[in-house]
Design a protein around this motif. Structure first.
Motif, short mmCIF file in Angstrom:
data_model
loop_
_atom_site.label_atom_id
_atom_site.label_comp_id
_atom_site.label_asym_id
_atom_site.label_seq_id
_atom_site.Cartn_x
_atom_site.Cartn_y
_atom_site.Cartn_z
N TYR A 21 4.11 68.08 39.97
CA TYR A 21 3.16 67.21 39.27
C TYR A 21 3.87 65.97 38.74
O TYR A 21 3.34 64.86 38.80
CB TYR A 21 2.52 67.95 38.10
N GLY A 22 5.06 66.17 38.20
CA GLY A 22 5.81 65.04 37.66
C GLY A 22 6.23 64.06 38.73
O GLY A 22 6.10 62.84 38.57
N VAL A 23 6.73 64.58 39.86
CA VAL A 23 7.19 63.73 40.95
C VAL A 23 6.05 62.88 41.49
O VAL A 23 6.17 61.65 41.64
CB VAL A 23 7.82 64.58 42.08
N VAL A 24 4.91 63.52 41.79
CA VAL A 24 3.81 62.76 42.40
C VAL A 24 3.17 61.81 41.40
O VAL A 24 2.65 60.75 41.77
CB VAL A 24 2.75 63.71 43.02
N SER A 25 3.18 62.18 40.11
CA SER A 25 2.66 61.28 39.08
C SER A 25 3.50 60.02 39.01
O SER A 25 2.96 58.90 38.88
CB SER A 25 2.64 61.98 37.72
N LEU A 26 4.82 60.17 39.10
CA LEU A 26 5.70 59.00 39.07
C LEU A 26 5.51 58.14 40.31
O LEU A 26 5.45 56.90 40.21
CB LEU A 26 7.16 59.45 38.97
N LEU A 27 5.42 58.75 41.49
CA LEU A 27 5.26 57.99 42.73
C LEU A 27 3.96 57.19 42.73
O LEU A 27 3.94 56.00 43.06
CB LEU A 27 5.29 58.93 43.94
N GLU A 28 2.87 57.84 42.34
CA GLU A 28 1.58 57.16 42.35
C GLU A 28 1.47 56.13 41.24
O GLU A 28 0.91 55.04 41.43
CB GLU A 28 0.45 58.19 42.25
N ALA A 29 2.02 56.42 40.08
CA ALA A 29 1.99 55.46 38.97
C ALA A 29 2.84 54.22 39.31
O ALA A 29 2.46 53.08 39.00
CB ALA A 29 2.49 56.11 37.69
N ALA A 30 4.00 54.45 39.95
CA ALA A 30 4.85 53.33 40.35
C ALA A 30 4.14 52.46 41.38
O ALA A 30 4.20 51.21 41.31
CB ALA A 30 6.16 53.86 40.92
N ARG A 31 3.47 53.10 42.34
CA ARG A 31 2.71 52.33 43.33
C ARG A 31 1.61 51.51 42.68
O ARG A 31 1.41 50.32 43.00
CB ARG A 31 2.09 53.29 44.36
N ALA A 32 0.85 52.13 41.75
CA ALA A 32 -0.25 51.44 41.08
C ALA A 32 0.27 50.24 40.27
O ALA A 32 -0.35 49.17 40.26
CB ALA A 32 -1.00 52.40 40.17
N PHE A 33 1.40 50.44 39.61
CA PHE A 33 1.96 49.33 38.82
C PHE A 33 2.39 48.19 39.73
O PHE A 33 2.15 47.01 39.43
CB PHE A 33 3.16 49.81 38.00
N GLN A 34 3.02 48.51 40.86
CA GLN A 34 3.46 47.47 41.78
C GLN A 34 2.29 46.67 42.35
O GLN A 34 2.43 45.48 42.67
CB GLN A 34 4.26 48.09 42.93
N SER A 35 1.12 47.31 42.47
CA SER A 35 -0.05 46.60 43.01
C SER A 35 -0.55 45.51 42.06
O SER A 35 -1.34 44.65 42.47
CB SER A 35 -1.18 47.60 43.29
N LEU A 36 -0.08 45.52 40.81
CA LEU A 36 -0.46 44.47 39.86
C LEU A 36 0.25 43.15 40.18
O LEU A 36 -0.20 42.08 39.72
CB LEU A 36 -0.11 44.90 38.43
N ASN A 37 1.36 43.24 40.91
CA ASN A 37 2.15 42.05 41.25
C ASN A 37 2.57 41.26 40.01
O ASN A 37 2.49 40.03 39.97
CB ASN A 37 1.35 41.13 42.20
N ARG A 38 3.01 41.99 39.02
CA ARG A 38 3.50 41.37 37.79
C ARG A 38 4.91 41.88 37.51
O ARG A 38 5.17 43.09 37.57
CB ARG A 38 2.60 41.70 36.59
N GLN A 39 5.80 40.96 37.21
CA GLN A 39 7.15 41.38 36.86
C GLN A 39 7.15 41.88 35.42
O GLN A 39 6.67 41.20 34.52
CB GLN A 39 8.16 40.23 36.99
N PRO A 40 7.69 43.08 35.19
CA PRO A 40 7.73 43.59 33.81
C PRO A 40 8.73 42.81 32.97
O PRO A 40 9.65 42.19 33.49
CB PRO A 40 8.17 45.04 33.99
N LYS A 41 8.54 42.86 31.66
CA LYS A 41 9.51 42.22 30.76
C LYS A 41 10.83 42.98 30.76
O LYS A 41 11.88 42.41 30.50
CB LYS A 41 8.94 42.17 29.34
N HIS A 42 10.74 44.29 31.01
CA HIS A 42 11.92 45.15 30.90
C HIS A 42 12.12 45.91 32.21
O HIS A 42 11.16 46.15 32.96
CB HIS A 42 11.75 46.12 29.73
N ASN A 43 13.35 46.31 32.47
CA ASN A 43 13.66 47.05 33.69
C ASN A 43 12.96 48.41 33.68
O ASN A 43 13.08 49.17 32.71
CB ASN A 43 15.17 47.27 33.82
N LEU A 44 12.26 48.69 34.76
CA LEU A 44 11.60 49.99 34.90
C LEU A 44 12.41 50.86 35.86
O LEU A 44 12.68 50.46 37.00
CB LEU A 44 10.18 49.82 35.46
N TYR A 45 12.79 52.04 35.40
CA TYR A 45 13.53 52.98 36.23
C TYR A 45 12.67 54.23 36.47
O TYR A 45 12.10 54.80 35.53
CB TYR A 45 14.84 53.39 35.57
#
Length: 559
Positions: free
Chosen positions: A145-169
């Motif tokens: 659950y944790g792995v797929v939540s991270l993968l899907e959340a990371a994909r959704a965030f990238q679709s915003l096409n916005r650079q974050p203020k802080h490094n996301l790991y």
């Protein structure tokens, strides 16, 4: 005729209050509802997350296994497909020096996956889960659950096409099941990364269903809990869980990061514990609502922290103040400083003493009653606790299940029926006790004794388990405030109905989630504890109803 109408109105008020508060509690416990239809690219999709789960949880992926390697390749492929930089971190287990658990006898190379979305500042935010499972389980929940939540959340965030203020790991650690080895290796080799990290969010599971619950933070958690309050649409967080978890001999990868002084949030679902580390923790038994809850939490926290001001993150990282927090009603997270607990208890104590003094002066009870009644009621609680434990032992022998460490019982058949039985026993027990007490004492003596017990428990928990104190503090304060007009004989129209609401609703709202959390996390073995908390809510209902009935008839007689 008038008295019958008013009596019926009181009954309706009690029933409506109970039903409403239980419904609010159930909504709060269930978390988000399932998604339907197409989900926009910038939102978390449980359907897309399930596609990942079907790829990574087909078989056990224990440390050094071929399945473990295949899962790593899949994770790397998904990260790279979404434009996320990927770094592979490897370290021999024999080279790990600061592991929480001994590494002797464990030979091999841990392999962590580090995905990065560069930000504008030097500050880091880490979202992490472990990609391995135990040998006996496909690990769909733990920690699929944790792995797929991270993968899907990371994909959704990238679709915003916005650079974050802080490094996301996005970090997927190895060998967590063998003693947090991947996280330990990472902490040793990436100490500079952790030193600049302001927030770490870890995802775990101890079952295959249930709400994604915040069960652990670090000391000085006030600022980060306030941030979670702002970010989460479906918060499921209770300070007492953190207090109790610290007393248990359990660890996750988050334990490693805590030792390095990092602040963060550790989430897990606890229901369905019978699947934990078992073959039944598979994709077929995966709970979409639980995955959705983990995923929504993750994406909301990413979006909140990614664009937070530097000062806000620094405040989180350097905060020294602890928080008292709990979810109540329609997903409302209540947060206040632990420093307020002694003040709140003082207010609670003053109100309780005031109620006792006024009740004595108004001849609502005698000094003898004020001294004896709390002792009788306390003994009744203790007797019920012991009785429940003895019945539980009888059930364990009759149905052939063991109780571990006093409270844990696994693989218990008919546990739902047992739970109902304990509830019915408690109801019958208190009806008998109150029937006897009302013949010996007046209603004010009984209800003030209940108030004294609540205040006593508020004092004990305020001192030793502050995260648990709110369960007793707020019902005590509201009960005392509600009693004052009736004690001093202030005639307020329809007041008995208002009294019923403020005496019943708060304690059900705070006790309901406790019953759910304790039962799902530790099963039927906690029956005595469950019955104790259930009794608090039950007595509030019964005593409030008796006092309202008493005042109703008293007012009719003098009208």
């Amino acid at each position: 005729m008038r008295s019958k109408r008013q009596y019926c109105a009181c009954v309706i008020t009690v029933v409506a209050t109970i039903v409403t508060t239980i419904m609010l509690t159930v909504i709060q416990i269930k978390g988000p509802t399932q998604q339907a239809g197409d989900v926009p690219e910038e939102q978390f999709s449980v359907a897309r997350a399930l596609e990942h789960l079907e790829q990574i949880a087909t078989e056990p992926r224990s440390f050094r296994s071929l399945a473990n390697q295949e899962v790593r390749r899949y994770i790397i492929k998904q990260l790279e497909a979404n434009g996320i930089e990927v770094e592979i971190h490897k370290k021999l287990t024999t080279e790990i020096e600061q592991s929480i658990y001994p590494t002797s006898g464990i030979n091999g190379e841990v392999t962590n996956i580090i995905g990065k979305i560069p930000g504008e500042s030097e500050s880091n935010l880490i979202f992490t889960s472990h990609h391995d499972s135990v040998r006996s389980s496909p690990g769909a929940a733990d920690a699929g659950y944790g792995v797929v939540s991270l993968l899907e959340a990371a994909r959704a965030f990238q679709s915003l096409n916005r650079q974050p203020k802080h490094n996301l790991y996005f970090i997927f650690t190895d060998a967590e099941e063998l003693g947090l080895l991947g996280a330990s290796a990472l902490a040793e080799d990436y100490s500079e990364l952790l030193a600049n990290t302001k927030v770490i969010v870890n995802l775990e599971a101890r079952g295959n269903t249930g709400a994604a619950t915040l069960f652990e933070t670090n000391e000085g958690n006030y600022s980060i809990i306030k941030a979670a309050q702002q970010a989460l649409s479906y918060p499921n967080a209770y300070a007492y869980i953190y207090d109790l978890y610290q007393m248990m001999n359990n660890d996750t990868d988050f334990s490693v990061y805590k030792e390095y002084g990092n602040q963060g949030l550790n989430f897990a679902n606890f229901a369905g514990i019978e699947t934990y580390h078992q073959p039944s923790d598979n994709v077929e038994n995966a709970d979409q609502t639980t995955i959705l809850h983990h995923g929504l939490n993750t994406l909301e926290l990413i979006e909140h922290f990614a664009f937070a001001d530097d000062s806000a993150l620094e405040q989180i990282a350097t905060s020294e103040m602890n928080a008292i927090y709990f979810t109540i009603g329609l997903n409302q997270l209540v947060v206040y400083s632990e420093n307020l607990v002694p003040i709140l208890f003082l207010i609670c104590l003053i109100l309780t003493v005031l109620v006792l003094i006024l009740a004595l002066r108004k001849n609502k009870l005698t000094v003898k009653q004020a001294a004896i009644a709390p002792f009788i009621l306390l003994c009744s609680f203790v007797a019920l606790f012991v009785l429940t434990y003895l019945i539980l032992l009888g059930f364990s022998h009759a149905f052939g299940f063991a109780i571990y460490d006093i409270v844990f019982a696994f693989d218990v058949k008919n546990k739902g029926l047992m739970l109902i039985t304990f509830g019915l026993i408690a109801i019958l027990y208190w009806i008998i006790i109150l029937s006897w007490l009302t013949k010996k004492l007046n209603i004010y003596a009984i209800i003030t004794s209940f108030l004294v017990i609540l205040t006593f428990l508020a004092g004990i928990t305020s001192r030793y388990l502050p995260g648990l104190s709110y369960i007793f503090l707020w019902p005590s304060v509201l009960t005392a405030i509600g009693m004052l007009p009736m004690i001093v004989n202030i005639k307020l129209k329809l007041y008995q109905y208002f009294w019923l609401v403020i005496a019943i609703a708060p304690i059900i709202l705070v006790v309901g989630p406790v019953l759910n959390t304790v039962y799902t996390a530790m099963t039927i073995g906690t029956a005595p504890i469950l019955v104790f908390f259930f009794s608090l809510a039950l007595l509030s209902v019964l005593l409030a109803s008796l006092l309202a009935k008493h005042e109703l008839y008293h007012n009719i007689e003098h009208s």
